[in-house]
Design a protein around this motif. Structure first.
Motif, PDB file in Angstrom:
ATOM      1  N   SER A 131       0.814  -1.212   0.000  1.00 41.98           N
ATOM      2  CA  SER A 131       0.000   0.000   0.000  1.00 41.98           C
ATOM      3  C   SER A 131       0.850   1.265   0.000  1.00 41.98           C
ATOM      4  CB  SER A 131      -0.949  -0.002   1.203  1.00 41.98           C
ATOM      5  OG  SER A 131      -0.234   0.147   2.414  1.00 41.98           O
ATOM      6  N   PHE A 132       2.086   1.174   0.484  1.00 41.02           N
ATOM      7  CA  PHE A 132       2.956   2.344   0.525  1.00 41.02           C
ATOM      8  C   PHE A 132       3.972   2.384  -0.607  1.00 41.02           C
ATOM      9  CE2 PHE A 132       1.203   2.938   4.663  1.00 41.02           C
ATOM     10  CZ  PHE A 132       1.246   4.305   4.833  1.00 41.02           C
ATOM     11  N   GLY A 133       3.854   1.465  -1.544  1.00 34.42           N
ATOM     12  CA  GLY A 133       4.760   1.484  -2.677  1.00 34.42           C
ATOM     13  C   GLY A 133       6.165   1.031  -2.361  1.00 34.42           C
ATOM     14  N   ILE A 222      -7.525   1.875  13.079  1.00 31.43           N
ATOM     15  CA  ILE A 222      -6.226   2.459  12.736  1.00 31.43           C
ATOM     16  C   ILE A 222      -5.640   3.122  13.976  1.00 31.43           C
ATOM     17  CG2 ILE A 222      -5.021   4.171  11.339  1.00 31.43           C
ATOM     18  CD1 ILE A 222      -7.294   3.789   9.251  1.00 31.43           C
ATOM     19  N   PHE A 223      -4.576   2.542  14.490  1.00 36.59           N
ATOM     20  CA  PHE A 223      -3.885   3.093  15.648  1.00 36.59           C
ATOM     21  C   PHE A 223      -2.392   3.039  15.365  1.00 36.59           C
ATOM     22  CE2 PHE A 223      -1.826   3.326  19.702  1.00 36.59           C
ATOM     23  CZ  PHE A 223      -2.634   4.146  20.477  1.00 36.59           C
ATOM     24  N   ALA A 236       3.628  10.354  11.736  1.00 37.86           N
ATOM     25  CA  ALA A 236       2.707   9.362  12.280  1.00 37.86           C
ATOM     26  C   ALA A 236       1.259   9.730  11.954  1.00 37.86           C
ATOM     27  CB  ALA A 236       2.899   9.239  13.785  1.00 37.86           C
ATOM     28  N   VAL A 237       0.927  11.011  12.026  1.00 40.25           N
ATOM     29  CA  VAL A 237      -0.426  11.457  11.703  1.00 40.25           C
ATOM     30  C   VAL A 237      -0.729  11.207  10.227  1.00 40.25           C
ATOM     31  CG1 VAL A 237      -1.903  13.492  11.467  1.00 40.25           C
ATOM     32  CG2 VAL A 237      -0.576  13.147  13.559  1.00 40.25           C
ATOM     33  N   LEU A 238       0.206  11.545   9.352  1.00 38.40           N
ATOM     34  CA  LEU A 238      -0.009  11.326   7.923  1.00 38.40           C
ATOM     35  C   LEU A 238      -0.049   9.840   7.596  1.00 38.40           C
ATOM     36  CD1 LEU A 238       2.240  14.124   6.366  1.00 38.40           C
ATOM     37  CD2 LEU A 238      -0.231  14.144   6.778  1.00 38.40           C
ATOM     38  N   ALA A 241      -3.508   8.737   8.526  1.00 35.79           N
ATOM     39  CA  ALA A 241      -4.473   9.246   7.553  1.00 35.79           C
ATOM     40  C   ALA A 241      -4.404   8.458   6.243  1.00 35.79           C
ATOM     41  CB  ALA A 241      -4.218  10.719   7.291  1.00 35.79           C
ATOM     42  N   SER A 242      -3.187   8.128   5.823  1.00 37.32           N
ATOM     43  CA  SER A 242      -3.032   7.400   4.565  1.00 37.32           C
ATOM     44  C   SER A 242      -3.584   5.980   4.669  1.00 37.32           C
ATOM     45  CB  SER A 242      -1.562   7.361   4.150  1.00 37.32           C
ATOM     46  OG  SER A 242      -0.801   6.586   5.059  1.00 37.32           O
ATOM     47  N   MET A 243      -3.493   5.391   5.850  1.00 35.75           N
ATOM     48  CA  MET A 243      -4.066   4.056   6.032  1.00 35.75           C
ATOM     49  C   MET A 243      -5.588   4.112   5.984  1.00 35.75           C
ATOM     50  SD  MET A 243      -1.594   2.532   9.009  1.00 35.75           S
ATOM     51  CE  MET A 243      -2.378   0.915   9.004  1.00 35.75           C
ATOM     52  N   GLY A 244      -6.139   5.263   6.373  1.00 37.10           N
ATOM     53  CA  GLY A 244      -7.584   5.409   6.351  1.00 37.10           C
ATOM     54  C   GLY A 244      -8.148   5.652   4.980  1.00 37.10           C
ATOM     55  N   ASP A 245      -7.425   6.427   4.148  1.00 37.51           N
ATOM     56  CA  ASP A 245      -7.976   6.710   2.820  1.00 37.51           C
ATOM     57  C   ASP A 245      -7.449   5.777   1.751  1.00 37.51           C
ATOM     58  OD1 ASP A 245      -5.433   7.645   2.044  1.00 37.51           O
ATOM     59  OD2 ASP A 245      -5.946   9.738   2.349  1.00 37.51           O
TER      60      ASP A 245
END
Length: 251
Positions: A131-133, A222-223, A236-238, A241-245
């Motif tokens: 998912s993160f390439g 998502i934690f 960590a915040v980004l 967020a990326s795991m959520g979208d």
């Protein structure tokens, strides 16, 4: 995207995170009354912020959560209780001083001690890498090189376990050669949780690398776990967020 972040001490770190995230993510701070006084931030104050953060995460009032500067033991205990699990599995997104990113697991001292646990990390970390390439190639590390067989029973067991994990998990046993493994693999599986934690701390606190957070991968929320020694929690915040979208962002 709404991400909750915990604040206990060092509120200035979270304030910096809020400024750096900007309008990319709506960041909500969970803290005791008055902790974020003087800082421009959206806050939800509580006498037990770790419980409030986890409760809102489970109820869907936030899309993801970042531990921030909340104490690890209390916060993770609340998360385990809410998710009805007796353990948490974390996969850390790390970056070397020269910009090479990779996933590392296990990073908790009580994680990854059996072949089955390491195989679970192989599967879950490979999904995150995709998912993160990052490269989906997985390197399994052991406590020595093949030529070290016979020097100590613990080394022999580590080599044997790594061989088995690599074979069953369609991965590569890279012996103890982590410096070579990170050049071609997006996922690194440490021999056990203690060595994984030492790798993480050595890279980030001594080796001028970066730790971008460690998502918990065995729950359905998502934690992202963090170190209170981090200068701020923007990455960590980004990451949360990326795991959520479902889309990769620059971390």
């Amino acid at each position: 995207m709404i991400i909750g972040i915990g604040v206990e001490g060092n509120p200035e770190k979270v304030a910096r995170t809020t400024a750096r995230v900007g309008d990319r993510v709506r960041l909500v701070c969970y803290c005791r009354p008055g902790v974020m006084a003087g800082h421009e931030a959206e806050c939800r104050e509580s006498d037990c912020p770790e419980e409030a953060l986890v409760a809102d995460l489970m109820a869907g009032r936030v899309d993801g959560a970042v531990r921030g500067t909340l104490p690890a033991n209390e916060t993770l205990r609340c998360l385990k209780r809410a998710c009805h699990t007796d353990h948490l599995e974390r996969v850390a997104l790390l970056e070397t001083a020269d910009g090479v990113q990779f996933l590392l697991a296990p990073v908790g001292v009580d994680e990854g001690w059996t072949v089955a646990e390491k195989l679970a990390f192989v599967t879950k970390a490979r999904e995150i890498a995709r998912s993160f390439g990052l490269s989906e190639r997985v390197a399994v590390l052991s406590g020595g090189r093949f030529g070290d067989v016979g020097r100590h029973p613990a080394v022999d067991r580590s080599l044997a376990d790594a061989e088995l994990v690599a074979r069953l998990g369609n991965a590569e046993h890279c012996e103890i050669l982590i410096e070579e493994a990170v050049r071609r693999c997006g996922v690194i599986i440490a021999p056990d949780g203690i060595s994984g934690n030492l790798i993480f701390r050595t890279l980030t606190f001594l080796g001028k690398g970066s730790g971008h957070g460690a998502p918990v991968v065995n729950i359905d929320r998502i934690f992202v776990d963090t170190s209170r020694a981090s200068p701020d929690y923007t990455s960590a915040v980004l990451l949360a967020a990326s795991m959520g979208d479902g889309n990769k962002r620059d971390i």
